[in-house]
Write an enzyme that holds these catalytic residues in place. Structure first.
Site, PDB file in Angstrom:
ATOM      1  N   LEU A  47       0.525  -1.265   0.079  1.00 24.66           N
ATOM      2  CA  LEU A  47       0.185   0.071   0.039  1.00 24.66           C
ATOM      3  C   LEU A  47       0.535   1.035  -0.038  1.00 24.66           C
ATOM      4  O   LEU A  47       1.517   1.221   1.207  1.00 24.66           O
ATOM      5  CB  LEU A  47      -0.833  -0.170   1.323  1.00 24.66           C
ATOM      6  N   SER A 113       3.875  -6.359   2.404  1.00 24.65           N
ATOM      7  CA  SER A 113       2.059  -5.805   3.026  1.00 24.65           C
ATOM      8  C   SER A 113       0.878  -6.297   1.881  1.00 24.65           C
ATOM      9  O   SER A 113       1.273  -7.606   1.845  1.00 24.65           O
ATOM     10  CB  SER A 113       2.854  -4.526   3.218  1.00 24.65           C
ATOM     11  N   GLN A 114       0.694  -5.345   2.004  1.00 28.22           N
ATOM     12  CA  GLN A 114      -0.306  -5.893   0.880  1.00 28.22           C
ATOM     13  C   GLN A 114      -0.295  -6.612   0.371  1.00 28.22           C
ATOM     14  O   GLN A 114      -0.858  -7.553  -0.822  1.00 28.22           O
ATOM     15  CB  GLN A 114      -1.303  -4.369   0.632  1.00 28.22           C
ATOM     16  N   ASP A 230       6.199  -3.779  14.780  1.00 30.84           N
ATOM     17  CA  ASP A 230       5.873  -3.612  13.516  1.00 30.84           C
ATOM     18  C   ASP A 230       4.657  -2.344  12.995  1.00 30.84           C
ATOM     19  O   ASP A 230       5.289  -0.968  12.659  1.00 30.84           O
ATOM     20  CB  ASP A 230       4.886  -4.832  12.586  1.00 30.84           C
ATOM     21  N   HIS A 285       7.142  -1.402  10.394  1.00 31.10           N
ATOM     22  CA  HIS A 285       6.697  -1.924   8.510  1.00 31.10           C
ATOM     23  C   HIS A 285       7.299  -1.450   7.600  1.00 31.10           C
ATOM     24  O   HIS A 285       7.693  -2.214   6.951  1.00 31.10           O
ATOM     25  CB  HIS A 285       5.475  -1.354   9.254  1.00 31.10           C
TER      26      HIS A 285
END
Length: 304
Positions: A47, A113-114, A230, A285
């Protein structure tokens, strides 16, 4: 004059020796890559990211596996990453497919991630893929439920407890994060409304579930990377298929219903010895893909 010629000759030899000193390691690296035959690596971003954010990860790969062909897919960058997940799956799939076709020995996925959920969609719906290692790098594989900076930026008028009012609507399902928003206090609404994650996890009736499971199980390794610091993936154990119950107590992957029933292949991968868990503390993250320690601990060995 004679001394001058000798000096020039000496300089030439020195220059040639220096060039050779630079050339030989390069040739050696190329020959090593040709002999070992490292598989191509495909990176899918998350993202609000873009392909340019992964230069460090590309460098780590090429230093440890010289000659590796690394492709960072340049699609759905920045705000475009908010587009619906199935749209992204189809777009990334079209971009990745030529790489797969040209890789006789297969490829590896690193999906951040996404992007880790995008890659699951690709692997589930592409019957003739040849992906070996699927490295899921801090990805909300079991969903997302947390008051994070991302949430406050995207939906300033919402908090985690009321975002379901938006996400579990037809309009909300046109926003990527809502496709995997998993509110443990509104489980029925999630199952009935989620057009993406609930289907991937077979939590919602899916007529393609058997085929998707067969496709997903063509991978040879699933590597799940995450950590307690994270700060975005919530709970952080979602990166390893753990998630909240309705008391917001984390239930680990091995006790999740989708694992116990083996609905999309996690239990099979575990029984095969092909499910790897790598937890690293102290990593926020946005630094997972630029952290060299994470690369060496969790990724390097699976990219051969």
């Amino acid at each position: 004059m004679k001394g001058s010629r000798s000096l020039v000759s000496s300089r030439r030899r020195s220059s040639s020796s220096g060039a050779a000193g630079l050339l030989y390691p390069l040739l050696g690296a190329c020959l090593w890559a040709a002999v070992v035959g490292f598989k191509p690596v495909i990176i899918v971003h998350g993202l609000f990211d873009s392909s340019g954010d992964f230069k460090n990860l590309q460098r780590f790969i090429n230093e440890s596996h010289p000659g590796t062909n690394v492709t960072v897919i340049d699609l759905f960058d920045r705000s475009a990453s908010l587009q619906p997940m199935w749209k992204q799956v189809e777009g990334f799939k079209a971009a990745i497919y030529p790489v797969l076709q040209n890789a006789a020995d297969g490829v590896h996925f690193i999906c951040y991630s996404q992007g880790g959920l995008v890659c699951r969609g690709i692997l589930s719906t592409l019957p003739d893929h040849n992906v070996h290692s699927f490295i899921s790098l801090s990805s909300p594989q079991a969903g997302q439920y947390g008051d994070t900076d991302y949430l406050r930026y995207l939906f300033p008028q919402f908090v985690k407890s009321n975002l379901f009012h938006l996400c579990y609507t037809a309009f909300g399902q046109r926003i990527s994060i809502c496709n995997y928003w998993n509110d443990p206090h509104h489980r029925d609404m999630y199952v009935n409304s989620s057009d993406y994650l609930a289907l991937l996890n077979s939590e919602r009736t899916n007529p393609n579930s058997t085929e998707w499971k067969e496709n997903f199980l063509k991978i040879t390794k699933l590597v799940l990377i995450g950590g307690p610091d994270d700060g975005v993936i919530t709970p952080w154990q979602s990166s390893q298929f753990g998630f909240f119950d309705d008391n917001e107590t984390v239930v680990e992957m091995q006790q999740q219903d989708f694992f116990l029933r083996d609905v999309f292949g996690l239990k099979t991968l575990s029984a095969r010895g092909d499910l790897m868990i790598c937890s690293v503390p102290g990593v926020e993250h946005t630094f997972w893909h630029s952290n060299e320690t994470v690369f060496h601990l969790c990724m390097e060995k699976w990219l051969v």
